[in-house]
Design a protein around this motif. Structure first.
Motif, PDB file in Angstrom:
ATOM      1  N   THR A  55       0.537  -1.462   0.004  1.00  0.00           N
ATOM      2  CA  THR A  55      -0.019   0.085  -0.201  1.00  0.00           C
ATOM      3  C   THR A  55       1.089   1.320   0.206  1.00  0.00           C
ATOM      4  OG1 THR A  55      -1.749  -1.186   1.254  1.00  0.00           O
ATOM      5  CG2 THR A  55      -1.945   1.316   1.244  1.00  0.00           C
ATOM      6  N   ILE A  56       1.796   1.372   0.591  1.00  0.00           N
ATOM      7  CA  ILE A  56       2.442   2.512   0.328  1.00  0.00           C
ATOM      8  C   ILE A  56       3.781   2.613  -0.749  1.00  0.00           C
ATOM      9  CG2 ILE A  56       4.450   3.429   1.803  1.00  0.00           C
ATOM     10  CD1 ILE A  56       4.019   1.721   4.191  1.00  0.00           C
ATOM     11  N   GLY A  57       4.221   1.392  -1.397  1.00  0.00           N
ATOM     12  CA  GLY A  57       4.978   1.014  -2.460  1.00  0.00           C
ATOM     13  C   GLY A  57       4.128   1.960  -3.491  1.00  0.00           C
ATOM     14  N   LEU A  58       2.588   1.759  -3.083  1.00  0.00           N
ATOM     15  CA  LEU A  58       2.066   1.758  -3.954  1.00  0.00           C
ATOM     16  C   LEU A  58       1.275   3.668  -4.274  1.00  0.00           C
ATOM     17  CD1 LEU A  58      -0.673  -0.638  -4.760  1.00  0.00           C
ATOM     18  CD2 LEU A  58       0.708  -0.318  -6.664  1.00  0.00           C
ATOM     19  N   ALA A  59       1.398   4.060  -3.104  1.00  0.00           N
ATOM     20  CA  ALA A  59       0.964   5.244  -2.721  1.00  0.00           C
ATOM     21  C   ALA A  59       2.024   6.300  -2.598  1.00  0.00           C
ATOM     22  CB  ALA A  59       0.768   5.367  -1.487  1.00  0.00           C
ATOM     23  N   ALA A  60       3.511   5.132  -3.208  1.00  0.00           N
ATOM     24  CA  ALA A  60       4.530   6.243  -3.186  1.00  0.00           C
ATOM     25  C   ALA A  60       5.045   6.405  -4.909  1.00  0.00           C
ATOM     26  CB  ALA A  60       5.498   5.947  -1.876  1.00  0.00           C
ATOM     27  N   LEU A  61       4.402   5.299  -5.251  1.00  0.00           N
ATOM     28  CA  LEU A  61       4.374   5.365  -7.077  1.00  0.00           C
ATOM     29  C   LEU A  61       3.551   6.446  -7.515  1.00  0.00           C
ATOM     30  CD1 LEU A  61       5.512   1.892  -7.929  1.00  0.00           C
ATOM     31  CD2 LEU A  61       7.231   3.490  -7.517  1.00  0.00           C
ATOM     32  N   GLY A  62       1.915   6.540  -6.715  1.00  0.00           N
ATOM     33  CA  GLY A  62       1.255   7.218  -7.132  1.00  0.00           C
ATOM     34  C   GLY A  62       1.436   8.832  -7.192  1.00  0.00           C
ATOM     35  N   ALA A  63       2.463   8.656  -6.269  1.00  0.00           N
ATOM     36  CA  ALA A  63       2.475  10.872  -6.328  1.00  0.00           C
ATOM     37  C   ALA A  63       3.242  10.771  -7.433  1.00  0.00           C
ATOM     38  CB  ALA A  63       2.791  10.677  -4.942  1.00  0.00           C
ATOM     39  N   MET A  64       4.578  10.197  -8.084  1.00  0.00           N
ATOM     40  CA  MET A  64       4.910  10.915  -9.347  1.00  0.00           C
ATOM     41  C   MET A  64       5.032  11.296 -10.223  1.00  0.00           C
ATOM     42  SD  MET A  64       8.336   7.130  -8.499  1.00  0.00           S
ATOM     43  CE  MET A  64       9.454   8.117  -6.737  1.00  0.00           C
TER      44      MET A  64
END
Length: 64
Positions: A55-64
């Motif tokens: 979830t944290i990984g997807l949130a970080a990638l989505g913010a890029m």
């Protein structure tokens, strides 16, 4: 056959053996409960990590 009367020493030995057996059973039960509790905590931590890291990984990638 007739039962023999137990001497005082035999009665005390039998009572002591029963108390020892009961103490060992209580210790085994406590050990089992403690092991079950530790297992539950470990499983919960694994689940939190398994669900949280992606979830944290997807949130970080989505913010890029």
């Amino acid at each position: 056959m007739a039962k023999q009367k137990m001497t005082k020493k035999q009665r005390e030995a039998r009572i002591q053996a029963a108390e020892e057996r009961q103490r060992r059973e209580e210790e085994a039960r406590a050990r089992k409960d403690r092991t079950k509790r530790i297992f539950t905590i470990v499983v919960c931590v694994i689940l939190v990590l398994a669900l949280g890291i992606p979830t944290i990984g997807l949130a970080a990638l989505g913010a890029m």
